[in-house]
Enzyme design. Structure first.
Site, PDB file in Angstrom:
ATOM      1  N   CYS A  30      15.581-112.364 -13.398  1.00  0.00           N
ATOM      2  CA  CYS A  30      15.902-114.080 -13.385  1.00  0.00           C
ATOM      3  C   CYS A  30      14.598-114.197 -12.094  1.00  0.00           C
ATOM      4  CB  CYS A  30      17.228-113.675 -12.543  1.00  0.00           C
ATOM      5  SG  CYS A  30      17.055-112.506 -10.978  1.00  0.00           S
ATOM      6  N   HIS A  82      20.432-106.569  -8.320  1.00  0.00           N
ATOM      7  CA  HIS A  82      19.875-106.721  -9.321  1.00  0.00           C
ATOM      8  C   HIS A  82      18.962-105.045  -9.851  1.00  0.00           C
ATOM      9  CE1 HIS A  82      20.368-110.818 -10.307  1.00  0.00           C
ATOM     10  NE2 HIS A  82      21.407-110.469 -10.009  1.00  0.00           N
ATOM     11  N   CYS A  98      14.466-111.710  -9.315  1.00  0.00           N
ATOM     12  CA  CYS A  98      13.996-110.448  -8.899  1.00  0.00           C
ATOM     13  C   CYS A  98      11.757-110.410  -9.807  1.00  0.00           C
ATOM     14  CB  CYS A  98      14.240-109.669 -10.627  1.00  0.00           C
ATOM     15  SG  CYS A  98      15.962-108.899 -10.048  1.00  0.00           S
ATOM     16  N   GLU A 123      16.447-104.944 -11.697  1.00  0.00           N
ATOM     17  CA  GLU A 123      15.034-104.841 -11.682  1.00  0.00           C
ATOM     18  C   GLU A 123      14.622-104.363 -10.233  1.00  0.00           C
ATOM     19  OE1 GLU A 123      16.586-106.710 -13.107  1.00  0.00           O
ATOM     20  OE2 GLU A 123      15.252-108.599 -13.887  1.00  0.00           O
TER      21      GLU A 123
HETATM   22  O1  LIG Z   1      17.592-110.399 -13.742  1.00  0.00           O
HETATM   23  C1  LIG Z   1      19.036-109.500 -13.585  1.00  0.00           C
HETATM   24  C2  LIG Z   1      19.848-110.551 -14.080  1.00  0.00           C
HETATM   25  C3  LIG Z   1      20.849-110.217 -13.948  1.00  0.00           C
HETATM   26  N1  LIG Z   1      21.751-108.759 -13.425  1.00  0.00           N
HETATM   27  C4  LIG Z   1      22.570-108.196 -13.131  1.00  0.00           C
HETATM   28  C5  LIG Z   1      24.121-108.776 -12.178  1.00  0.00           C
HETATM   29  C6  LIG Z   1      25.083-108.695 -12.868  1.00  0.00           C
HETATM   30  O2  LIG Z   1      25.720-107.549 -12.437  1.00  0.00           O
HETATM   31  C7  LIG Z   1      25.060-109.314 -15.022  1.00  0.00           C
HETATM   32  C8  LIG Z   1      25.107-110.647 -14.938  1.00  0.00           C
HETATM   33  O3  LIG Z   1      26.717-110.554 -15.159  1.00  0.00           O
HETATM   34  P1  LIG Z   1      27.113-111.716 -16.075  1.00  0.00           P
HETATM   35  O4  LIG Z   1      28.176-110.909 -16.033  1.00  0.00           O
HETATM   36  O5  LIG Z   1      25.996-111.202 -17.604  1.00  0.00           O
HETATM   37  O6  LIG Z   1      26.787-112.755 -15.692  1.00  0.00           O
HETATM   38  O7  LIG Z   1      23.450-108.668 -14.965  1.00  0.00           O
HETATM   39  C9  LIG Z   1      20.577-108.127 -13.610  1.00  0.00           C
HETATM   40  O8  LIG Z   1      20.970-106.288 -13.112  1.00  0.00           O
HETATM   41  N2  LIG Z   1      19.369-107.782 -13.756  1.00  0.00           N
HETATM   42 ZN   LIG Z   2      17.446-110.445 -11.652  1.00  0.00          ZN
END
Ligand SMILES: O=c1ccn([C@H]2C[C@H](O)[C@@H](COP(=O)(O)O)O2)c(=O)[nH]1
Ligand SMILES: [Zn+2]
Length: 207
Positions: free
Chosen positions: A132, A106, A135, A108
């Site tokens: 999330c 991710h 993170c 972060e």
């Molecule tokens: O906190 C976060 C949450 C998600 N991500 C990234 C991980 C994935 O590459 C996308 C999410 O994919 P979706 O197609 O929108 O489900 O975002 C993040 O970097 N940080």
């Molecule tokens: Zn995350």
């Protein structure tokens, strides 16, 4: 358990785009149209996101210390050495091993791992999407004290609710970014604009 209101993503009111320019109305007057710190750091997070190869969601993050210095940036991507040609960007396969979620780091997490300061305690993190819970744990452990996010579009999802519970418990402040400008435009050509006219050149045919 605390009640976590659903904070839907706000639509940003469209205003004139801010053009990052070196040009001032006069050589002796201070430029007025400069970026605020918040705009600058959120734009940096969005610029980092432009590096992402995720076809669905490009997320960028930017960590800033108490003296307004950028100490880390990151975007969502596969770990170093894991080629985008070998790992999937899919998200809907019935087989989880064929979906990106198993492999992607991710934004972060990458920003924290990429930090160029020994200590980022007390810093703040600008990010496109509310972090999330995984993170959120890294953010707390690294001592980041404030999260400024653009979108809270997953507010109803458990991982976002868990993030907010963690942040509230651990004293990490979070606030939604309020843009002063809806767009920040970077034009590589402006360095060559005629400084006398202070106008962009007329595009040539086919541009
Ligand atoms: O906190 C976060 C949450 C998600 N991500 C990234 C991980 C994935 O590459 C996308 C999410 O994919 P979706 O197609 O929108 O489900 O975002 C993040 O970097 N940080
Ligand atoms: Zn995350």
């Amino acid at each position: 358990m605390a009640d976590y209101p659903i904070n839907r993503n706000r639509f940003v009111k469209l205003s004139r785009p801010i053009l990052i320019s070196n040009m001032a109305p006069s050589k002796s007057e201070k430029r007025e149209q400069y970026l605020s710190w918040d705009d600058y750091f959120m734009a940096s997070a969005f610029l980092a996101a432009k590096r992402s190869k995720d076809p669905a969601s490009q997320v960028g993050a930017c960590i800033v210390d108490s003296e307004h210095r950028i100490v880390g940036t990151g975007y969502n991507g596969f770990p170093r050495g894991c080629s985008d040609d070998d790992f999937p960007w899919s998200k809907t396969s019935a087989n989880n091993l064929e979906n990106k979620y198993m492999y992607v780091v991710h934004a972060e997490a990458n920003a924290i791992l990429n930090k160029n300061a020994a200590d980022i305690r007390g810093s703040r993190l600008y990010v496109a999407l509310f972090p999330c819970n995984e993170c959120a744990k890294l953010i707390i452990q690294s001592g980041i004290k404030e999260v400024i996010y653009m979108s809270d579009k997953h507010a109803t999802r458990e991982h976002t609710i868990a993030s907010k519970m963690l942040f509230d418990k651990c004293g990490v402040n979070y606030r939604q970014y309020e843009p002063n400008e809806s767009r920040v435009v970077i034009d590589f050509n402006e360095i060559d604009w005629d400084k006398q006219n202070q106008m962009p050149p007329t595009p040539s045919k086919g541009v």
